[in-house]
Design an enzyme around this catalytic site. Structure first.
Site, short mmCIF file in Angstrom:
data_model
loop_
_atom_site.label_atom_id
_atom_site.label_comp_id
_atom_site.label_asym_id
_atom_site.label_seq_id
_atom_site.Cartn_x
_atom_site.Cartn_y
_atom_site.Cartn_z
N GLY B 257 42.54 -0.32 -38.33
CA GLY B 257 42.29 -1.75 -38.21
C GLY B 257 40.84 -2.14 -38.44
O GLY B 257 39.95 -1.28 -38.56
N HIS B 258 40.57 -3.43 -38.43
CA HIS B 258 39.22 -3.91 -38.72
C HIS B 258 38.23 -3.52 -37.63
O HIS B 258 38.54 -3.51 -36.47
CB HIS B 258 39.18 -5.42 -38.99
CG HIS B 258 39.80 -6.29 -37.96
ND1 HIS B 258 39.88 -7.66 -38.10
CD2 HIS B 258 40.40 -6.01 -36.78
CE1 HIS B 258 40.47 -8.16 -37.04
NE2 HIS B 258 40.80 -7.20 -36.24
N ASN B 259 37.02 -3.19 -38.09
CA ASN B 259 35.90 -2.83 -37.20
C ASN B 259 36.06 -1.47 -36.54
O ASN B 259 35.21 -1.09 -35.72
CB ASN B 259 35.67 -3.85 -36.09
CG ASN B 259 35.59 -5.27 -36.59
OD1 ASN B 259 35.08 -5.50 -37.68
ND2 ASN B 259 36.11 -6.20 -35.83
#
Lengths: 331, 331, 331
Positions: B257-259
């Protein structure tokens, strides 16, 4: 709007001819000359539609059903209103599937996108050493690698990439954006869009400076009548082969690890995963999101419920579900 | 049929030279001039094959083994029949991986499909502002976007799409049908077919009229020697970056996922998922189908069994499995 | 290096104008002429950046924050140092999303790779019977099938394959390597790379010689403002349609089975799966890696935690998690 707009004009077929071809008994021979042209669910079947029932769940819908005929098992025949023709079959699901296949041949394998004559697109890139048999269809932007062999009647859809030395049998279908390498595929195989076949298995050796890649030099063998769902991944073997047995059906987003051997006529539902070197017998059913550990054996005929975690071998014919406690999967 | 038909003719190597290159001691220097040309599992290794053992499990097979030599740890040497040469190594898995890499260089990264000379296909679409270094290979139907930079020795396979401003280092390999955007990739990276790198993370703000898209303006950073398996997805950061650390290996169908920030030399097995903004240390191993919650930390060296659900942070070095009870994951 | 290098030069906007456009009250009207040009997380926001807070978690960072302004709810305003302008909003997440959309319009949908003028690439293959409205963008190696309709303002990215008779509305975006068949898509839809829409559902009839393919003749209907994440798969209906309702957002690697009907404004997180014929109401939230059984109903507003296994119907508004015991999923 016609809900089946994507399958175009059907070829109508006489009801008595249909009965013969699906090995069913028509309860009202007097209407054998009715023309049938479509399938539909019982609640909206009209006078040109075939529908089917598998249980008493739909008895209410039967009372107002206006279908051309209803396929059912002998035990359910008495529930069908006497004026509605029944097609009585010992194998009603099979009979319905067969009827649908007759009426919608275009739904039996993925179709070309373009309206021009079938054949080999000038926009495809085909290696000069590849062997393409007669009546192969190849869509635009497909790539056929060095020494690859594509059997007669096989269809390669847009953008599919067939690696060097891959062999594909006859009347198979490779969906758009599929990549195949290091693999031998049989006849009448269907590979849906985005499937990945033959890439490296996940094999590394530990070392003081991190994981060292273990070259994967095996193959993938896909036997006749296998079907593999969209975006699934089948890794090639480490030293031996990954094998998918005849008639096995795999759903979308399924992972098959290196060296896995799957028998004949298995069904593996979406998002399931089978870790490396596991052997699966014939006729095994694996539910969605189930994970099967590596280096174990699943006996023929076993049925494993969805979202299970299977850590140890399973005997033939077992019906199991859930995640085995007190055990960790291999990582 | 040769099970390794896809890797062509090998370059034979003398056994004593091989021993030196894999830092092993040859137990029978008198046969140092034997030629070795392949690897094989112990049960079918022949006189030109190298095989290996990691435990006493295969002692029976040893008795009839006709391999050119068997790689093993010092503690197992005494189990090998005296006439079979042993290659004794303190790191037998590493030694075998190294031997295989020497014998099968073509298996170390995905290969081109076509037989013509390597180079840049005239069928690829390369933006006039892209910077392509020397000895780059680009296969048909690949797209290289505006201002993209592709380092020397990097191979872009058929149909891969490299977005605007993406930078890829040297000697990396981008598999067929991969899409990369908003990302910087290092050297010696391997991306298998169908991987998606740099698309939007899953970020929305609630509103009375439904979810409102939160633009994702971060990047993906993929460091040297990372390998990512087929059809995995790595989202770009929301405002910061998604980072995959040096030497980390990710299997097929994994979601990052993002980050998310992943350290060095981690292993993440097939169908695992890591939710947004979680930080993972170095050398972490995550089993297949495991889910890691968002906004937590997994300490270096942690080992998480397959099919686990990890809801809260995990200390360094922990070995855990199962799904934490009494807690719900973020949705 | 600018962490947001991929989104180029922003158009600065006055702080008071921004306040008006995001329906927020600026706490210091005296600095309304400040120019804002970016968003950033609170810990690194500089004098041209907007940031936001949703709770008291970041109070410490607030003390040294040098942002142009901080978006917050009325209840948090008192925690912001008096010299830092606040943008006070009843819906701070929405206000921040709106500000980001104004500052980064290019992040609102996937972008073209090439630097040349937008339009229809001569490298795309477009059937002569397709209907392409004005201002459509089509990237290289995309395929548009027979009789397909592409609405004005829609963008088809590199290598996407649009099947025969598919209709796509206006201002939608089809990512690279997406395949769409047997589907109708609305306006303002975003499909990320590698998504598969419209392939066969997983339907077979048992028979003595293995599973017989049940032709899938339904469609996929995707309503306006739906977004679907990378490598997800949406199967077409068996006889009826698979439907994704308006504004629903689906993450990466999600599987939606045949005949599933999903309502409006739902959120489905990565690697979740919904089995065939299940009906999902409006505003339902489904966590990552959750599996939803087939032929059940999930009531509107239900929230289902990540990694759950849902075997039976769920009432509207329920909040549940975990895997239901004592029950097996359908296989």
């Amino acid at each position: 709007m016609d809900q089946n707009q994507f399958f175009g004009a059907r070829q109508p077929i006489r009801l008595d001819e249909l009965a013969a071809r699906i090995e069913s008994v028509l309860s009202r021979p007097d209407v054998g000359d009715r023309m049938v042209e479509a399938i539909a669910p019982i609640y909206r079947a009209g006078p040109y539609d075939i529908c089917y029932i598998l249980s008493k769940n739909n008895i209410e819908a039967l009372q107002t059903c206006r279908a051309a005929a209803i396929i059912c098992a002998p035990a359910l025949k008495s529930y069908i209103p006497s004026d509605v023709p029944a097609l009585v079959s010992e194998a009603p699901q099979w009979a319905f599937a067969r009827a649908a296949a007759l009426l919608y041949p275009a739904a039996m394998r993925p179709q070309r996108e373009l309206s021009r004559q079938p054949g080999i697109s000038p926009q495809a890139e085909i290696d000069e050493t590849a062997l393409i048999e007669k009546s192969v269809e190849i869509s635009p932007f497909a790539v056929i690698g060095a020494r690859a062999v594509i059997g007669a009647g096989t269809r390669i859809l847009s953008g599919a990439v067939i690696g060097a030395d891959v062999k594909i049998g006859r009347n198979s279908t490779i969906g758009s954006h599929v990549s195949v390498s290091h693999a031998l595929l049989g006849n009448n195989v269907i590979i849906h869009p985005g499937v990945r076949i033959g890439q490296d298995g996940f094999g590394y050796a530990p070392s003081p400076t991190g994981m060292v890649k273990l070259p994967q030099i095996g193959r993938v063998i896909i036997q006749d009548y296998v079907e593999i769902g969209a975006n699934s991944t089948i890794d090639r073997g480490a030293m031996d082969d990954t094998v998918i047995g005849e008639g096995t059906k795999i759903d979308n987003l399924v992972q098959i690890g290196h060296n896995v051997q799957i028998g004949r006529h298995c069904g593996i539902v979406s998002q399931a995963g089978v870790a490396g070197s596991t052997k699966i017998g014939d006729g095994v059913m694996i539910g969605g999101q189930t994970g099967i550990n590596g280096h174990i054996e699943i006996g023929s005929g076993a049925q494993i419920a969805g979202k299970s975690g299977v850590m140890t071998s399973v005997p033939a014919g077992a019906r199991i579900g859930g995640t085995q406690q007190g055990q960790s999967g291999t990582i």
